[in-house]
Design a protein around this motif. Structure first.
Motif, PDB file in Angstrom:
ATOM      1  N   THR A 123       0.837  -1.202   0.000  1.00 42.04           N
ATOM      2  CA  THR A 123       0.000   0.000   0.000  1.00 42.04           C
ATOM      3  C   THR A 123       0.872   1.252   0.000  1.00 42.04           C
ATOM      4  OG1 THR A 123      -0.172  -0.194   2.407  1.00 42.04           O
ATOM      5  CG2 THR A 123      -1.946  -1.148   1.101  1.00 42.04           C
ATOM      6  N   GLY A 124       0.214   2.402  -0.006  1.00 36.58           N
ATOM      7  CA  GLY A 124       0.924   3.658  -0.130  1.00 36.58           C
ATOM      8  C   GLY A 124       1.889   3.941   0.997  1.00 36.58           C
ATOM      9  N   ASN A 125       1.644   3.357   2.176  1.00 35.70           N
ATOM     10  CA  ASN A 125       2.557   3.584   3.297  1.00 35.70           C
ATOM     11  C   ASN A 125       3.730   2.604   3.310  1.00 35.70           C
ATOM     12  OD1 ASN A 125       1.432   1.192   4.123  1.00 35.70           O
ATOM     13  ND2 ASN A 125       0.402   2.017   5.939  1.00 35.70           N
ATOM     14  N   GLY A 126       3.810   1.782   2.255  1.00 36.37           N
ATOM     15  CA  GLY A 126       4.915   0.845   2.154  1.00 36.37           C
ATOM     16  C   GLY A 126       4.689  -0.477   2.842  1.00 36.37           C
ATOM     17  N   ARG A 127       3.575  -0.626   3.576  1.00 34.41           N
ATOM     18  CA  ARG A 127       3.301  -1.863   4.296  1.00 34.41           C
ATOM     19  C   ARG A 127       2.770  -2.934   3.337  1.00 34.41           C
ATOM     20  NH1 ARG A 127       2.818  -0.841   9.882  1.00 34.41           N
ATOM     21  NH2 ARG A 127       2.730  -3.120  10.076  1.00 34.41           N
ATOM     22  N   THR A 128       3.028  -4.190   3.693  1.00 36.88           N
ATOM     23  CA  THR A 128       2.620  -5.304   2.829  1.00 36.88           C
ATOM     24  C   THR A 128       1.618  -6.232   3.509  1.00 36.88           C
ATOM     25  OG1 THR A 128       4.584  -6.528   3.541  1.00 36.88           O
ATOM     26  CG2 THR A 128       4.751  -5.287   1.481  1.00 36.88           C
ATOM     27  N   LEU A 129       1.023  -5.790   4.575  1.00 43.09           N
ATOM     28  CA  LEU A 129       0.021  -6.581   5.286  1.00 43.09           C
ATOM     29  C   LEU A 129      -1.290  -6.610   4.504  1.00 43.09           C
ATOM     30  CD1 LEU A 129      -0.425  -7.914   8.151  1.00 43.09           C
ATOM     31  CD2 LEU A 129      -1.482  -5.747   8.788  1.00 43.09           C
ATOM     32  N   SER A 130      -2.023  -7.731   4.599  1.00 40.16           N
ATOM     33  CA  SER A 130      -3.342  -7.802   3.973  1.00 40.16           C
ATOM     34  C   SER A 130      -4.228  -8.742   4.778  1.00 40.16           C
ATOM     35  CB  SER A 130      -3.240  -8.305   2.530  1.00 40.16           C
ATOM     36  OG  SER A 130      -4.517  -8.367   1.934  1.00 40.16           O
ATOM     37  N   ASP A 131      -5.508  -8.422   4.824  1.00 38.28           N
ATOM     38  CA  ASP A 131      -6.500  -9.290   5.465  1.00 38.28           C
ATOM     39  C   ASP A 131      -7.786  -9.197   4.653  1.00 38.28           C
ATOM     40  OD1 ASP A 131      -7.966 -10.881   7.106  1.00 38.28           O
ATOM     41  OD2 ASP A 131      -8.196  -9.412   8.724  1.00 38.28           O
ATOM     42  N   ALA A 132      -7.913 -10.082   3.662  1.00 36.89           N
ATOM     43  CA  ALA A 132      -9.063 -10.065   2.767  1.00 36.89           C
ATOM     44  C   ALA A 132     -10.101 -11.071   3.250  1.00 36.89           C
ATOM     45  CB  ALA A 132      -8.624 -10.396   1.344  1.00 36.89           C
ATOM     46  N   ARG A 133     -11.359 -10.598   3.409  1.00 32.13           N
ATOM     47  CA  ARG A 133     -12.423 -11.424   3.967  1.00 32.13           C
ATOM     48  C   ARG A 133     -13.581 -11.552   2.976  1.00 32.13           C
ATOM     49  NH1 ARG A 133     -12.684  -9.706  10.386  1.00 32.13           N
ATOM     50  NH2 ARG A 133     -10.416  -9.702  10.726  1.00 32.13           N
ATOM     51  N   TYR A 134     -14.285 -12.643   3.098  1.00 35.33           N
ATOM     52  CA  TYR A 134     -15.402 -12.933   2.200  1.00 35.33           C
ATOM     53  C   TYR A 134     -16.498 -11.876   2.311  1.00 35.33           C
ATOM     54  CZ  TYR A 134     -19.824 -15.113   0.793  1.00 35.33           C
ATOM     55  OH  TYR A 134     -21.052 -15.365   0.231  1.00 35.33           O
ATOM     56  N   ILE A 135     -16.996 -11.418   1.141  1.00 31.99           N
ATOM     57  CA  ILE A 135     -18.144 -10.513   1.141  1.00 31.99           C
ATOM     58  C   ILE A 135     -19.306 -11.042   0.304  1.00 31.99           C
ATOM     59  CG2 ILE A 135     -16.893  -8.384   1.682  1.00 31.99           C
ATOM     60  CD1 ILE A 135     -16.903  -7.734  -1.340  1.00 31.99           C
ATOM     61  N   GLU A 136     -19.015 -11.791  -0.781  1.00 29.05           N
ATOM     62  CA  GLU A 136     -20.104 -12.295  -1.620  1.00 29.05           C
ATOM     63  C   GLU A 136     -19.588 -13.386  -2.547  1.00 29.05           C
ATOM     64  OE1 GLU A 136     -21.591  -9.175  -4.061  1.00 29.05           O
ATOM     65  OE2 GLU A 136     -19.704  -8.862  -5.124  1.00 29.05           O
ATOM     66  N   HIS A 137     -20.554 -14.086  -3.157  1.00 27.38           N
ATOM     67  CA  HIS A 137     -20.179 -15.062  -4.173  1.00 27.38           C
ATOM     68  C   HIS A 137     -21.252 -15.110  -5.253  1.00 27.38           C
ATOM     69  CE1 HIS A 137     -22.915 -17.690  -1.795  1.00 27.38           C
ATOM     70  NE2 HIS A 137     -23.138 -18.265  -2.971  1.00 27.38           N
ATOM     71  N   HIS A 138     -20.878 -15.602  -6.409  1.00 27.51           N
ATOM     72  CA  HIS A 138     -21.806 -15.772  -7.529  1.00 27.51           C
ATOM     73  C   HIS A 138     -21.532 -17.126  -8.174  1.00 27.51           C
ATOM     74  CE1 HIS A 138     -23.099 -11.575  -7.367  1.00 27.51           C
ATOM     75  NE2 HIS A 138     -21.821 -11.254  -7.235  1.00 27.51           N
ATOM     76  N   ILE A 139     -22.588 -17.829  -8.520  1.00 29.27           N
ATOM     77  CA  ILE A 139     -22.508 -19.087  -9.253  1.00 29.27           C
ATOM     78  C   ILE A 139     -23.289 -18.925 -10.548  1.00 29.27           C
ATOM     79  CG2 ILE A 139     -23.082 -21.552  -9.254  1.00 29.27           C
ATOM     80  CD1 ILE A 139     -22.901 -21.445  -6.166  1.00 29.27           C
ATOM     81  N   TYR A 140     -22.659 -19.262 -11.672  1.00 28.53           N
ATOM     82  CA  TYR A 140     -23.369 -19.116 -12.941  1.00 28.53           C
ATOM     83  C   TYR A 140     -22.901 -20.183 -13.929  1.00 28.53           C
ATOM     84  CZ  TYR A 140     -19.117 -16.399 -14.108  1.00 28.53           C
ATOM     85  OH  TYR A 140     -17.828 -15.979 -14.304  1.00 28.53           O
ATOM     86  N   ASP A 141     -23.727 -20.415 -14.930  1.00 28.36           N
ATOM     87  CA  ASP A 141     -23.401 -21.400 -15.964  1.00 28.36           C
ATOM     88  C   ASP A 141     -22.372 -20.828 -16.931  1.00 28.36           C
ATOM     89  OD1 ASP A 141     -25.201 -23.222 -14.925  1.00 28.36           O
ATOM     90  OD2 ASP A 141     -26.840 -22.580 -16.232  1.00 28.36           O
ATOM     91  N   GLY A 142     -21.529 -21.714 -17.457  1.00 26.50           N
ATOM     92  CA  GLY A 142     -20.541 -21.291 -18.445  1.00 26.50           C
ATOM     93  C   GLY A 142     -19.299 -20.728 -17.809  1.00 26.50           C
ATOM     94  N   LYS A 143     -18.554 -19.988 -18.598  1.00 28.48           N
ATOM     95  CA  LYS A 143     -17.275 -19.448 -18.155  1.00 28.48           C
ATOM     96  C   LYS A 143     -16.980 -18.153 -18.892  1.00 28.48           C
ATOM     97  CE  LYS A 143     -12.347 -20.329 -17.984  1.00 28.48           C
ATOM     98  NZ  LYS A 143     -11.194 -20.975 -18.604  1.00 28.48           N
ATOM     99  N   THR A 144     -16.410 -17.190 -18.197  1.00 29.55           N
ATOM    100  CA  THR A 144     -16.014 -15.918 -18.808  1.00 29.55           C
ATOM    101  C   THR A 144     -14.574 -16.025 -19.308  1.00 29.55           C
ATOM    102  OG1 THR A 144     -17.463 -14.724 -17.285  1.00 29.55           O
ATOM    103  CG2 THR A 144     -15.780 -13.446 -18.425  1.00 29.55           C
TER     104      THR A 144
END
Length: 731
Positions: A95-116
């Motif tokens: 990030t802009g302050n030079g730190r490399t920490l991250s904590d990414a958490r689930y917010i949503e999901h999608h299920i669909y037919d086919g593939k992009t």
């Protein structure tokens, strides 16, 4: 339905016909890996996620947000960097302050037919009627205002799952220091890792390594996937064989620097990762921009390495290779390189063509030496204009003359390279990869063009297109005879130099996409000093690859056996060359060389005029035979029967998908005194039907051929081989 979501339990079940992949949303916050293996009926197995009792005291009170939550003991689907997980992360941001920490958490999901489709990247695709579903799991890092979307595509009928990851920075300017395509945590460490390693003239040798605490890895930092390592690995147990035991395969659809690693911890758990090599990678992600990783292909098989390989083969043949030639048998070709090297002209080509047509060759390939002032390897790369002194009237006249003989024209190109002694270099010395003040390292007297630059790539697209527009050219062999050095670009600012390698690959893919779309009738073959860039990424553009510059038939047994671990036989080009072999000086019988080439993509690399009448007759018969079986080479199922890595014998077979016909090849390297009785047991046949063998003129029951086996005829001498064709008898 390929993807099932158990809402109350927070469980995703990704199911193919024969496999299951299970993810648990732990406390509705972190996607955890629960299971990957043989298909299970009930995916509600989150109890399997619990850590062993010996660690329980370390995670008591470990709720999300609690300082007691210790990530090191949990199997994350896409682990982050900088918290209490000390194993390697799947990604790292800055990030802009030079730190490399991250904590990414689930917010949503999608299920669909086919593939992009993956824009700008090669990928496995879908066609109408395919049973394919997609799961997108979106995670959010609130501090970085960054979304990370984990994409899973489930190919139900192909027993395969593909994965890639998409990063999107909403409001901040960030750096991606690493961004892998796949990370899978195994609760129980597999026993062994299989890799395909080697060097030029010894590509894709199969190496089986015991796993232990620490990291076992393969990678490339050469700018291409390389001769030395391949972006593929398989995880197996000690007792896994061709036909028995668990086999987990992961391949990367990418052609540049990569890493593939298995990290085993002190509790004998394992984290398996694959993707772009973090070495010299640093991608600037501005606010509102996204970054997509290359795609990884995951295949599990419960019946050994053979079943795993055939699943890769089916998927790559039908949903990675594209265009007309995906479903078309390939022409038998003659390449001029070992016959003439740079000493070619219109008349010599027609001389080769006369002999070629007589034995049944369909395509004549004019290799290096047709352009600029290219009389040796010291000049003219980049000057893609035909030498009219050698070829009066250009390729248009040559193609017409070949067509009159019933042959088609193919040519060799090396568009990524530039010779210091060339008109292009004199006009644009800054177009090559270089670093001011440093020596411009040459290999084969050539430099590499800076394909991270759009203007350089565009200029080469047009130069090659003019050549291909000039005549009825049927085939193109695309070569790449060196690796990248002095890497960086004057066109990139200082804070984007870490993007160089990946930008080079992206523009290479753009070049190939443009060319294959402009010239859909041309058969493009991949080459990089042999198999230096034979990977799933290149298969998206090239339906076949020159697997090695080593055409020695005995050496080819190991190269082709190893390559078949994940790449289908139709994608592997195997030429018959003269003896003594140019690369190794070995002499092998013509019949042995023919048998080694037949199960793959057949071609010739020699001056046919040097053959005597008997050899010419053998060649004519071989080509006629190959034309009978090449539909089987295109679509057949490949079974490895005996391994050249385990002894003096090699055997393999191709069988039609409906089991109606099969062809078997057997090879013995060295003669043995007072040899024991030898036989080979076949695989994959219908045990309940009878087969007729053309070579023995006998009938055999399918179960007998698989359980008793086929006796090997005895013949004295080294490099013995034989071949049998079987057809099902209609009762």
């Amino acid at each position: 339905m390929a993807i099932e979501f158990l809402n109350r339990q927070g469980i995703f079940h990704l199911a193919t016909n024969n496999t299951s992949y299970v993810i648990k949303l732990w406390q509705n916050t972190y996607p955890m890996h629960v299971y990957w293996g043989e298909r299970i009926a009930n995916p509600n197995i989150d109890w399997h996620l619990e850590t062993p009792y010996r660690r329980r005291e370390r995670i008591q009170g470990g709720e999300v947000g609690s300082p007691q939550f210790t990530r090191e003991y949990w199997p994350f689907e896409y682990p982050c960097y900088g918290t209490s997980d000390f194993r390697p992360p799947a990604y790292e941001i800055q990030t802009g302050n030079g730190r490399t920490l991250s904590d990414a958490r689930y917010i949503e999901h999608h299920i669909y037919d086919g593939k992009t489709a993956l824009q700008g990247l090669p990928h496995v695709y879908t066609e109408a009627g395919d049973k394919v579903q997609t799961l997108e799991l979106t995670l959010y890092d609130a501090f970085a205002d960054l979304t990370i979307t984990l994409v899973y595509n489930v190919f139900e009928d192909y027993d395969a799952i593909t994965r890639h990851t998409r990063f999107y920075s909403k409001s901040q300017n960030l750096f991606l220091n690493s961004a892998l395509s796949v990370s899978v945590d195994f609760k129980n460490m597999p026993d062994e890792m299989i890799q395909l390693s080697g060097t030029a003239l010894r590509e894709k040798h199969l190496h089986r390594r015991k796993l232990d605490c620490g990291t076992t890895s393969v990678d490339s930092t050469r700018g291409i996937s390389s001769h030395q390592q391949n972006p593929f690995l398989a995880l197996v147990n000690e007792n896994t064989t061709e036909d028995y035991g668990d086999a987990y395969g992961i391949g990367l659809v990418y052609s540049g620097n990569f890493t593939a690693a298995v990290h085993c911890d002190m509790h004998r758990s394992a984290r398996v990762q694959m993707g772009i090599n973090p070495f010299h990678f640093k991608w600037q992600l501005l606010a509102g921009e996204s970054f997509t990783t290359p795609e990884a292909v995951l295949v599990y098989a419960s019946h050994g390495l053979g079943e795993m390989s055939r699943r890769f083969h089916r998927l790559y043949r039908k949903r990675l290779c594209r265009g007309y030639y995906r479903d078309a048998v390939r022409p038998v070709l003659l390449n001029t390189w070992e016959a003439a090297y740079f000493n070619i002209n219109h008349d010599t080509i027609l001389k080769y063509a006369e002999k070629a047509k007589d034995v049944g060759v369909e395509l004549l390939v004019v290799d290096d030496g047709w352009f600029g002032k290219r009389d040796d390897d010291t000049s003219s790369l980049g000057d893609w204009v035909i030498n009219e002194k050698k070829f009066p009237g250009g390729f248009q006249v040559l193609a017409k003359d070949l067509n009159k003989l019933g042959l088609k024209l193919g040519i060799w190109v090396e568009p990524e390279m530039i010779s210091p002694n060339s008109e292009l270099y004199r006009q644009h010395p800054d177009w090559c990869i270089h670093a001011d003040g440093y020596v411009r390292t040459q290999w084969r007297n050539q430099l590499v063009l800076d394909f991270s630059r759009d203007d350089v790539t565009d200029a080469m697209i047009e130069a090659i297109s003019r050549v291909l527009d000039s005549a009825d050219i049927y085939y193109v062999k695309w070569d790449c005879n060196r690796r990248l050095t002095e890497c960086g670009s004057d066109a990139l600012p200082a804070d984007r130099q870490g993007e160089f390698y990946h930008r080079y690959v992206l523009n290479l893919y753009r070049f190939l996409e443009t060319l294959t779309q402009r010239f859909p009738h041309i058969l493009f073959e991949n080459c990089a000093s042999g198999g230096g860039r034979f990977d799933a990424g290149m298969m998206y553009y090239f339906p076949q690859t020159w697997v090695s510059d080593n055409s020695d038939a005995f050496a080819r047994l190991k190269i082709q056996y190893g390559s078949s671990l994940c790449y289908p036989p139709i994608a592997i080009t195997a030429h018959i060359s003269d003896v003594p072999n140019e690369q190794l000086g070995r002499t092998t019988p013509l019949s042995f060389r023919q048998h080694v080439s037949q199960p793959f993509n057949l071609g010739y690399e020699m001056d046919l005029a040097k053959m005597d009448e008997i050899q010419l007759e053998q060649t004519c018969e071989n080509i006629a035979l190959y034309k009978q079986i090449r539909e089987l080479v295109l679509n057949g199922e490949f079974y490895r029967l005996k391994s050249p890595y385990e002894g003096n014998e090699t055997a393999w077979m191709l069988i039609a998908p409906d089991c109606s016909q099969a062809t078997v090849w057997y090879y013995k390297a060295l003669a043995q005194g007072e040899e024991a009785y030898l036989n080979v047991k076949l695989k994959g046949l219908n045990p309940n039907v009878r087969y007729y063998c053309k070579q023995t003129a006998q009938f055999y029951e399918g179960d007998v051929l698989m359980r008793v086996g086929l006796p090997i005829p005895w013949e004295n001498g080294d490099f013995f081989s034989c071949m049998w064709q079987f057809k099902q008898v209609k009762e």
